[in-house]
Design a protein around this motif. Sequence first.
Motif, PDB file in Angstrom:
ATOM      1  N   PHE A   1      16.711  -0.383  16.937  1.00  0.00           N
ATOM      2  CA  PHE A   1      16.872  -2.227  18.032  1.00  0.00           C
ATOM      3  C   PHE A   1      17.781  -1.324  19.747  1.00  0.00           C
ATOM      4  N   ASP A   2      17.324  -2.460  20.273  1.00  0.00           N
ATOM      5  CA  ASP A   2      17.624  -2.190  21.485  1.00  0.00           C
ATOM      6  C   ASP A   2      18.424  -3.371  22.172  1.00  0.00           C
ATOM      7  N   ILE A   3      20.137  -2.052  22.879  1.00  0.00           N
ATOM      8  CA  ILE A   3      20.517  -2.993  22.738  1.00  0.00           C
ATOM      9  C   ILE A   3      21.096  -2.316  24.052  1.00  0.00           C
ATOM     10  N   LYS A   4      20.585  -3.213  25.199  1.00  0.00           N
ATOM     11  CA  LYS A   4      20.472  -3.387  26.755  1.00  0.00           C
ATOM     12  C   LYS A   4      22.327  -3.404  27.193  1.00  0.00           C
ATOM     13  N   HIS A   5      22.486  -4.263  26.852  1.00  0.00           N
ATOM     14  CA  HIS A   5      23.865  -4.591  27.922  1.00  0.00           C
ATOM     15  C   HIS A   5      24.860  -5.951  27.092  1.00  0.00           C
ATOM     16  N   MET A   6      26.073  -5.209  27.087  1.00  0.00           N
ATOM     17  CA  MET A   6      26.971  -6.455  26.374  1.00  0.00           C
ATOM     18  C   MET A   6      27.321  -7.880  27.308  1.00  0.00           C
ATOM     19  N   ASP A   7      27.224  -7.403  28.322  1.00  0.00           N
ATOM     20  CA  ASP A   7      27.678  -8.530  29.438  1.00  0.00           C
ATOM     21  C   ASP A   7      26.156  -9.082  29.407  1.00  0.00           C
TER      22      ASP A   7
ATOM     23  N   ARG B   1       0.504  -1.120   0.286  1.00  0.00           N
ATOM     24  CA  ARG B   1      -0.399   0.108  -0.152  1.00  0.00           C
ATOM     25  C   ARG B   1       0.501   1.470  -0.036  1.00  0.00           C
ATOM     26  N   ARG B   2       2.444   0.860  -0.536  1.00  0.00           N
ATOM     27  CA  ARG B   2       3.344   2.300  -0.105  1.00  0.00           C
ATOM     28  C   ARG B   2       3.716   3.097   0.570  1.00  0.00           C
ATOM     29  N   ILE B   3       2.778   2.258   2.231  1.00  0.00           N
ATOM     30  CA  ILE B   3       3.486   2.627   3.600  1.00  0.00           C
ATOM     31  C   ILE B   3       5.147   2.447   4.117  1.00  0.00           C
ATOM     32  N   LYS B   4       5.519   3.574   4.611  1.00  0.00           N
ATOM     33  CA  LYS B   4       7.120   3.228   4.659  1.00  0.00           C
ATOM     34  C   LYS B   4       6.789   2.483   6.059  1.00  0.00           C
ATOM     35  N   THR B   5       8.077   1.315   6.035  1.00  0.00           N
ATOM     36  CA  THR B   5       7.191   0.747   7.339  1.00  0.00           C
ATOM     37  C   THR B   5       8.751   0.617   8.531  1.00  0.00           C
ATOM     38  N   ALA B   6       8.386   0.181   9.189  1.00  0.00           N
ATOM     39  CA  ALA B   6       9.694   0.983  10.752  1.00  0.00           C
ATOM     40  C   ALA B   6       8.922  -0.679  11.922  1.00  0.00           C
ATOM     41  N   VAL B   7      10.404  -0.776  12.533  1.00  0.00           N
ATOM     42  CA  VAL B   7      10.174  -1.631  12.815  1.00  0.00           C
ATOM     43  C   VAL B   7      11.093  -1.066  14.701  1.00  0.00           C
ATOM     44  N   GLU B   8      10.584  -1.386  16.010  1.00  0.00           N
ATOM     45  CA  GLU B   8      11.354  -1.303  17.261  1.00  0.00           C
ATOM     46  C   GLU B   8      11.075  -2.619  17.960  1.00  0.00           C
ATOM     47  N   THR B   9      12.109  -2.969  18.027  1.00  0.00           N
ATOM     48  CA  THR B   9      12.921  -4.954  18.187  1.00  0.00           C
ATOM     49  C   THR B   9      13.814  -4.945  19.150  1.00  0.00           C
ATOM     50  N   CYS B  10      13.553  -5.725  20.203  1.00  0.00           N
ATOM     51  CA  CYS B  10      14.967  -6.574  21.081  1.00  0.00           C
ATOM     52  C   CYS B  10      15.413  -6.637  20.850  1.00  0.00           C
ATOM     53  N   GLY B  11      15.506  -7.746  19.503  1.00  0.00           N
ATOM     54  CA  GLY B  11      16.151  -7.996  18.716  1.00  0.00           C
ATOM     55  C   GLY B  11      16.018  -9.976  19.480  1.00  0.00           C
ATOM     56  N   MET B  12      14.805  -9.940  20.088  1.00  0.00           N
ATOM     57  CA  MET B  12      15.267 -11.488  20.510  1.00  0.00           C
ATOM     58  C   MET B  12      14.031 -12.612  20.292  1.00  0.00           C
TER      59      MET B  12
END
Length: 313
Positions: free
Chosen positions: A193-199, A164-175
């Motif tokens: 894209f959420d990156i909360k911690h490296m450990d 339908r020619r609507i641009k798209t985005a997503v908010e993701t935690c990646g899990m």
Amino acid sequence: MCLDDCQRQGMVFNIQKYSVHDGPGIRTIVFLKGCALSCRWCSNPESQRREPELAFNAGRCLGVSKCGHCIVACPYGSITLGDDDRLNINRNHCAACHMPCAAACPAQGLLVYGKERTVDDVLNVVEQDMAFYARSGGGLTLSGGEPLLQGEFALALLREARARRIKTAVETCGMVSAETIRAAAEYLNYVLFDIKHMDSAAHEAQTGLPNTRILENFRILAEGFPDLPILARTPVIPGFNDNEETVAAIANFLKPFERVEYEMLPYHRLGTQKYQFLDRPVPMGEVKLAAEHMNRLQAVAQSILGQRVRIPH
């Protein structure tokens, strides 16, 4: 394709119009229920579980002496009169109930978070603001919860939105699975894209799961789809990742991905009331994040990533 995609159903708990913080331009955010993580600071607790949930706003309740319709409507007798003309609600039967108590409440003191909706139904709402998207470069953003956890529904939304020619985005935690991430990327114009911690151990202690899959999925997007704009985001949480070492580790992880921008989001308590509505304890209590401390952490990120760090206004 639309014959199948348009009728596919998923669990949606909100559609929010006129957002300017969840992707480029003016956007409509579609919030899907369900998330694999259980972050202690989550500001949308109603998003965590896949099934519909009953919420009770006691401030709106008229009291049994003036109303009582919900008590009569509940098929399980789970709503009873407590002290001071206030309601007691036993939610044990709610998962198996269509919750007619909420429909019977004239003051909207009872409400249901979550409703099965079709792709066509959702996008008909999104399309109402096509003129704003065209002028601003905005469009549809899928959020949650983790929207890609409802993989088939989310992909159907993205495919049909693009048709339908609507641009798209997503908010993701990646899990989510790598297969879902790759499939979604084909229909996305933007990723937050959420990156909360490296450990990984620290991540698991505060979210319920390690971060291995999250970081792998980030690499899949950043390396496998180099033309897809990505904004990596870190919610800065007191006692979890609000220290210079953690911020520096995240920034150094992002540094090789030269097209990726970075944003740090200060902890807030805006979701506190929702925990009360759902009769859940507030995991973070009364903790706060000082603005001066946040500024110092942003300076650390800027020293590594330079102008790729975006400062929220």
